[in-house]
Design an enzyme around this catalytic site. Sequence first.
Site, mmCIF file in Angstrom:
data_model
loop_
_atom_site.group_PDB
_atom_site.id
_atom_site.type_symbol
_atom_site.label_atom_id
_atom_site.label_comp_id
_atom_site.label_asym_id
_atom_site.label_seq_id
_atom_site.Cartn_x
_atom_site.Cartn_y
_atom_site.Cartn_z
ATOM 1 N N PHE A 195 0.855 -1.185 0.000
ATOM 2 C CA PHE A 195 0.000 0.000 0.000
ATOM 3 C C PHE A 195 0.891 1.236 0.000
ATOM 4 O O PHE A 195 1.729 1.403 0.879
ATOM 5 C CB PHE A 195 -0.931 0.046 1.225
ATOM 6 C CG PHE A 195 -1.858 1.225 1.178
ATOM 7 C CD1 PHE A 195 -2.962 1.214 0.333
ATOM 8 C CD2 PHE A 195 -1.608 2.364 1.923
ATOM 9 C CE1 PHE A 195 -3.812 2.316 0.248
ATOM 10 C CE2 PHE A 195 -2.454 3.472 1.839
ATOM 11 C CZ PHE A 195 -3.557 3.436 1.011
ATOM 12 N N ASP A 202 9.339 2.725 1.395
ATOM 13 C CA ASP A 202 8.192 3.485 1.876
ATOM 14 C C ASP A 202 8.059 3.211 3.375
ATOM 15 O O ASP A 202 7.523 2.185 3.792
ATOM 16 C CB ASP A 202 6.939 3.042 1.111
ATOM 17 C CG ASP A 202 5.688 3.772 1.579
ATOM 18 O OD1 ASP A 202 5.741 4.416 2.652
ATOM 19 O OD2 ASP A 202 4.652 3.692 0.893
ATOM 20 N N LYS A 261 2.959 10.292 8.011
ATOM 21 C CA LYS A 261 2.278 9.881 9.250
ATOM 22 C C LYS A 261 2.781 10.609 10.494
ATOM 23 O O LYS A 261 2.378 11.724 10.752
ATOM 24 C CB LYS A 261 2.335 8.364 9.397
ATOM 25 C CG LYS A 261 1.349 7.652 8.433
ATOM 26 C CD LYS A 261 0.983 6.285 8.908
ATOM 27 C CE LYS A 261 0.052 5.533 7.974
ATOM 28 N NZ LYS A 261 -1.344 5.850 8.186
HETATM 29 C C1 LIG Z 1 3.183 2.511 3.706
HETATM 30 C C2 LIG Z 1 2.245 3.616 3.365
HETATM 31 N N1 LIG Z 1 2.517 4.408 2.315
HETATM 32 C C3 LIG Z 1 1.719 5.428 1.975
HETATM 33 C C4 LIG Z 1 0.567 5.695 2.676
HETATM 34 C C5 LIG Z 1 -0.328 6.825 2.254
HETATM 35 O O1 LIG Z 1 -0.239 7.845 3.173
HETATM 36 P P1 LIG Z 1 -1.315 9.038 3.187
HETATM 37 O O2 LIG Z 1 -2.599 8.459 3.641
HETATM 38 O O3 LIG Z 1 -0.743 10.047 4.124
HETATM 39 O O4 LIG Z 1 -1.392 9.551 1.786
HETATM 40 C C6 LIG Z 1 0.234 4.889 3.775
HETATM 41 C C7 LIG Z 1 -1.000 5.127 4.529
HETATM 42 O O5 LIG Z 1 -1.482 4.302 5.270
HETATM 43 C C8 LIG Z 1 1.094 3.821 4.127
HETATM 44 O O6 LIG Z 1 0.821 3.019 5.162
#
Ligand SMILES: Cc1ncc(COP(=O)(O)O)c(C=O)c1O
Length: 382
Positions: free
Chosen positions: A124, A209, A238
């Site tokens: 994700f 990520d 986050k």
């Molecule tokens: C690993 C990862 N990348 C990207 C995101 C996307 O982040 P945002 O909701 O701040 O766009 C999330 C959100 O849960 C995530 O867990």
Amino acid sequence: MSTYRRQPVAFVEGRGALLFDAEGREYIDLLGGIAVAGVGHAHPKIAAAIAAQSEKLIHTSNLFENPLQEELADRLAGLTGGMSSFFCNSGAEAVECALKLARKWGSTHKGPGAIEIVAAEGSFHGRTFGALAATGQPTKQARFAPMLEGFAHVGYGDLGAMEAAVGPKTAAVILEPIQGESGVIVPPAGYLAGVRALCDERDALLILDEVQTGMGRTGKWFSYEHSGIRPDVLCLAKSLAGGLPMGACLATPDVAATFVPGDHGSTFGGGYVQSAAALAVIDVIEVEGLCDRAAFLGERLAKALGTLFDRCEVRGAGLLIGVDLGAPLAGAFCSAALKRGVIVNDPTPSVVRFAPPLVIAEDEIDRALNVLQEVWDEIRPA
Ligand SMILES: Cc1ncc(COP(=O)(O)O)c(C=O)c1O
């Protein structure tokens, strides 16, 4: 718009790992706003930093220098062995920046057409179009076709599949060190180091990520430190600014130099108040020893969960833990826990996720575990 299935509760106040509703009812927060409240709710140092900065200056523009943003970039460089930062407002935007950087790097450094990105199934990376194309979950992509082209997905943790997928047209591999949204999936030992070696050998960038795993959550500043490797590009968001919207895409200086003025931008990215908050977050993590605390409490919590949920798989690192109930009971479990004043969530139908504030007190964990025991006794299959 109806994009969320919301729980029927609203919180009006928070303190550390506790939340309170309008009736003054207390909840123990084992989710931390999905790994956002790393330093807890209403931390006095974060609140003071935000208040003081907002009284001085909130916004100018990235057309001008911004000493707080520079200071934050310096602090992050110090934590990452000298990476350069681009600041934005969310995890998805941090990923978008990483993808653009990788495409430009691939096509200039490796040659025209070397713009492909290899990602993992079940990953994700966010909901915007680039991040969604990288996300290895067809159900989240369905109905938004066509996706951005140039993405391939391989099984997470499968080094052989990765070897088969990374080739001359590959600009980058993008991975989460632990897949959070798929149910806290931890890859086999040696996987990240193997992918790092493969990227070096085939001249591809490694983008990690760490939007969910970063900033101390897994017991180190960044989860990659557990594997003894370094990424070329790192995505954060986050908990970075203690709950204010902030994302960052970091890259080694060589890779960062791919971008020239005009290649990317953000109106709000790295604004004064977010930067002040993020600087305070870094201070608090350092001063309160929250990386070590996450490691210590995480081990303690995982052990207790292993006893509580006997016969269920408990996995994760530090204070990012998933319990696989082995049956689609997670939604019912989380709702029942909420009714009794404990907050957890269900990233998948069978997994309960724990991502509490790193400042949570041991007796708060114990109190929450007592409640969860009652809930599990009620819900577990006979
Ligand atoms: C690993 C990862 N990348 C990207 C995101 C996307 O982040 P945002 O909701 O701040 O766009 C999330 C959100 O849960 C995530 O867990």
